[in-house]
Design an enzyme around this catalytic site. Structure first.
Site, mmCIF file in Angstrom:
data_model
loop_
_atom_site.group_PDB
_atom_site.id
_atom_site.type_symbol
_atom_site.label_atom_id
_atom_site.label_comp_id
_atom_site.label_asym_id
_atom_site.label_seq_id
_atom_site.Cartn_x
_atom_site.Cartn_y
_atom_site.Cartn_z
ATOM 1 N N HIS A 104 -9.552 -3.528 10.278
ATOM 2 C CA HIS A 104 -9.523 -3.356 8.826
ATOM 3 C C HIS A 104 -10.032 -4.598 8.093
ATOM 4 O O HIS A 104 -10.389 -4.501 6.915
ATOM 5 C CB HIS A 104 -8.096 -3.063 8.353
ATOM 6 N N GLU A 158 0.845 -1.184 0.000
ATOM 7 C CA GLU A 158 0.000 0.000 0.000
ATOM 8 C C GLU A 158 0.883 1.237 0.000
ATOM 9 O O GLU A 158 1.833 1.316 0.799
ATOM 10 C CB GLU A 158 -0.917 0.026 1.222
ATOM 11 N N GLU A 160 -5.471 -2.594 12.842
ATOM 12 C CA GLU A 160 -5.227 -3.451 11.681
ATOM 13 C C GLU A 160 -6.198 -4.634 11.653
ATOM 14 O O GLU A 160 -6.631 -5.051 10.573
ATOM 15 C CB GLU A 160 -3.778 -3.944 11.670
#
Length: 880
Positions: A304, A124, A301
């Site tokens: 997500h 990313e 995280e």
């Protein structure tokens, strides 16, 4: 700016879908120490008339290219600097590429790169194109079948996304593992790890009965520092089930920690890669703040998995769709695990001290920007933290029940899709039958709105009138602003501190003591009836909107709010405003050649706080933490670096001297001889104890308290608090204490980062020389982002008097580092150069010095697009 440094802007309104459907991809990585060969087989079908296939790629050696098994001739394709174009492909075809990459030469830490003795990936936002040719965009989602092949002795652990379905041995000492991810995902969520790593293991059974294996992989010497990360992961999984009814969807969840990472962590599906800072912790190596950071980032995280992975972004303009929403979720998680009041205050402080300046600087942008040159530059406080406050406003307007209804509809509509911020807004509106059209302006408007309060009280009619007005100052990207929908939570107190039930004009009876007003126009008036006396308004309870509030509170009114308002944010804010008025007033006195002084209301307020044994100690510590110098500077038309520092130091010293007995009493009461515990009550006690210590060392006779605490400490929280207090007052004992700390911890990279940062933040013009010297320390490396942030970043972004020394030495130091880092790691270089963004806020001499350094950076040959965009925007202010 040299021509060619900056890319052409990418514009949101130019979006068009990728013209090919990618049904599936099979990847094979043949991993060697110096060269990795990547084979990719992509099954594609055209969605329109075009037969041209465009694949992104950077720094790749193309070995072979074929379509449906036929190797292409040279005239059938074109290799460009950043893409591969196949000119005429069948409407349905299989494209196979074979490329070579050299991870050992990759210092940008993007794509496939080494960390110590193992390899890993970071994809990313646009890192996958550095691994193989591919449609590297978030709206191209497909299923991945990945085979990893490597020498077993050197790379015994081979990890990727999904579930491991096959493995085997090869005759030449190599082995292989095949991974399949059953969920479609964009390539930015791909991950690979290969190396000799150790792990701890645990298990979690989901609400529906799925048993999930949980592993945390680290280098072997760090195996004893993983327990808290595992505990945080399990807590995150349970919390997401309880609060949002969301379960994990695979059989395994892996976390890998690395010392070399540009960010905090990455949510790759089932294989999260973390900066070791947010995994490794023992009481003797990690502070309470470190533990809280680990809990928050582990949670972030994991969350997500649904808000980012199962539902992802159509394009990078929608980045806040996943990041703002997931930050809100991790803030709520931490609030439920720790102290909600303290967490809210910490989040507001970070937003106001770091995001508000961004909102009025050269990189100001909405949470959903309309264009960018380099997407890495938009991983910002605006997209993340301001984005989270805008999600929180949904929650404020709709309530918990309405917000959850909106979330459920969002997942029902969009699971497995790449969508937009508008899709999220529509789900919230439709689920609640609410008109959120005006609220949607928050997504496209930059800048921090300012809300001004005027008030009137009619004693005869017992009416209190609140006039609210909104104004968003023009920013470089948007000179004209629209009125926003701003939720303003309000309460009224009597001068004695009692809450008044609120009855708006036209209502029959009084209701709750907090009312949520909706400010939709430039000016609105709200009339409260049956108000028994001239009240003290508590405006913006719980910081109900990310705005700057202007209200002409007197010191007496602030004292009432600080002592009696039921909302913790308002109490903290009142204490901060009292201190802010005092410090800025003294800064102005100093500038006028007058003596500085400490007013009675502030000292009395601190006395009240110090003698309150019923309140949460952590909340008291927050209330007595003086506003930071950077935030105070933002309150002045021209930032007076030295005046603010001198005035803040004077106020702190005066409070320490005037309330020494009270500070000592609280310190000794909380300085308990007991083993370290990472529990909320223990964390709260330590926070207040160390806050008191920071005041006490301002008195020379009390410096011994810090050295004694340093000698007796069994945990990094108390150790660093004591060491920092010595460093920040430049105590004679500081250098010896720093040397002792270095000798004890030279083997631990994360602890040494704290050692670097403490010295980098020591106030004073001489610190730049110390920082220059530390660049040669054997524990420092310019190729490691954590080291750069701890030394270069801490100095330039957290030490106003050191960085902004009148000689310009701090500016020269930073510019030199930015130029060096530009060649090594453009992302980190761009982060560092952001310290210059507020240059027009300083006096004319400093402006001239900074502008010269910006121009020197701009003239650098081969300046990266990351740095060029930020420097170019900053220099545009010279003619604004």
């Amino acid at each position: 700016m040299k021509e060619g440094n900056a890319r052409q802007p990418v514009r949101r309104l130019d979006y068009s879908p990728y013209p090919w459907r990618l049904a599936a991809v099979e990847l094979r990585f043949d991993i060697a120490h110096d060269v990795t060969t990547v084979s990719a087989e992509m099954r594609l079908s055209a969605l329109g008339e075009s037969r041209e296939i465009v694949l992104d790629g950077q720094n790749l050696e193309l070995v072979e290219l074929s379509v449906d098994g036929q190797v292409l001739m040279a005239d059938e394709y074109t290799v460009e600097a950043e893409r591969l174009v196949i000119h005429q492909a069948p409407a349905e075809c299989t494209v196979t590429t074979v490329v070579r990459t050299r991870p050992e030469a990759n210092t940008a830490l993007e794509g496939l790169y080494p960390s110590g003795e193992f390899l890993l990936t970071q994809c990313e936002a646009e890192g996958f194109r550095k691994i193989t040719y591919f449609p590297d965009r978030p709206d191209v989602m497909t299923r991945y079948d990945v085979t990893l092949v490597a020498d077993k002795a050197r790379y015994p652990v081979l990890l990727s996304n999904g579930n491991a379905v096959e493995s085997g041995e090869l005759a030449d000492g190599r082995h292989w593992v095949r991974w399949q991810d059953p969920h479609s995902k964009p390539c930015y969520l791909f991950a690979l790890v290969a190396g000799d790593l150790a792990h701890i293991e645990n298990h979690f059974t989901t609400r529906s009965g799925r048993k999930v294996t949980l592993r945390v992989y680290v280098e072997k010497q760090n195996l004893d520092k993983c327990d808290y990360a595992m505990e945080s992961l399990i807590n995150s999984m349970k919390w997401d089930e309880d609060r949002f009814d969301l379960e994990y969807d695979l059989d395994i969840y892996n976390i890998v920690a690395t010392d070399d990472f540009n960010m905090g962590a990455m949510e790759n599906k089932s294989l999260n890669i973390f900066n070791s800072k947010y995994v490794l912790a023992r009481p003797d190596t990690a502070t309470d703040a470190d533990y809280q950071g680990i809990e928050a980032v582990i949670g972030h995280e994991y969350f997500h998995n649904w808000t980012g992975n199962r539902v992802t972004c159509q394009d990078w303009f929608q980045l806040t769709l996943k990041e703002g929403l997931t930050v809100f979720r991790d803030q709520e998680f931490t609030s439920d695990m720790q102290s909600r009041a303290v967490k809210r205050i910490q989040d507001v402080r970070e937003l106001r001290s770091r995001q508000f300046p961004e909102d009025c600087g050269p990189m100001a942008h909405p949470i959903r920007p309309d264009q960018y040159q380099e997407i890495n530059n938009f991983y910002t406080m605006t997209v993340y933290q301001k984005g989270a406050t805008i999600v929180r406003m949904y929650h404020t307007l709709l309530g918990e029940e309405g917000f959850q209804k909106g979330m459920k509809l969002y997942f029902q509509r969009h699971d497995g899709q790449a969508v937009t911020c508008d899709d999220f807004l529509a789900a919230m509106a439709d689920a609640n039958d609410a008109d959120l059209q005006q609220f949607g302006r928050w997504y496209g408007q930059s800048g921090t709105p300012e809300v001004t309060v005027r008030r009137e009280y009619d004693a005869q009619q017992r009416k209190f009138t609140l006039h609210l007005s909104q104004h968003t100052p023009p920013t470089h990207d948007q000179p004209i602003k629209q009125d926003l929908l701003i939720p303003v939570a309000v309460g009224l107190l009597t001068p004695a501190g009692e809450e008044i039930p609120l009855q708006l004009a036209g209502e029959d009876v009084a209701g709750a003591t907090t009312r949520l007003l909706q400010l939709r126009e430039s000016e609105q008036t709200f009339v409260f009836e049956n108000v028994p006396c001239n009240p003290v308004p508590a405006v913006l309870r719980d910081f109900s909107a990310p705005v700057k509030l202007h209200c002409d509170y007197s010191a007496e009114e602030l004292s009432v709010l600080m002592q009696h308002d039921p909302d913790p944010f308002i109490r903290w804010e009142a204490a901060q405003l009292l201190a802010q008025q005092e410090i800025i007033g003294n800064c102005q006195r100093l500038g006028a050649g007058k003596d500085m002084q400490l007013s009675q209301p502030l000292q009395q307020a601190f006395l009240t706080l110090l003698t309150d044994q019923q309140a949460d100690p952590a909340l008291l510590a927050e209330a007595m933490s003086l506003p930071g110098e950077l935030y105070l500077g933002e309150q002045l038309p021209v930032i007076d670096v030295d005046g603010i520092h001198a005035a803040r130091r004077f106020v702190k010293q005066a409070l320490a001297a005037g309330l020494r007995d009270e500070f000592l009493e609280v310190y000794h009461r909380l300085n308990l001889a007991e083993p370290y515990e990472n529990s909320a009550p223990s964390v709260a006690r330590r926070s207040l104890k160390n806050l008191c210590l920071s005041y006490l060392v301002e008195n020379e006779q009390d410096v011994g308290l810090a050295t004694a605490q340093l000698a007796a400490s069994d945990n990094m929280t108390d150790t660093l608090a004591a060491l920092g207090s010595l460093v920040f007052v430049s105590a004679d004992e500081a250098d010896a204490a720093l040397a002792s700390f270095e000798q004890s911890w030279s083997h631990d990279p994360l602890v040494m980062d704290k050692w670097f940062a403490l010295q980098a933040m020591q106030p004073g013009a001489g610190t730049v020389e110390r920082v220059v010297g530390l660049m040669d320390h054997p524990a420092f490396s310019l190729t490691n982002p954590n080291k750069v942030r701890s030394l270069v970043g801490a100095f330039s972004m957290s030490n106003p008097t050191g960085f902004h020394t009148a000689s310009g030495a701090g500016y020269r130091f930073l510019a030199d580092r930015v130029i060096e880092l530009n060649r090594l790691n453009p992302q980190v270089s761009a982060r560092m150069v952001g310290a210059f963004n507020s240059w027009k806020r300083y006096d004319a001499d400093r402006q001239q010095l900074i502008q010269a350094e910006l121009q020197r950076i701009a003239a650098t040959p081969e300046l990266s697009a990351d740095v060029a965009e930020i420097v170019g925007n900053a220099l545009k202010l010279a003619t604004a």
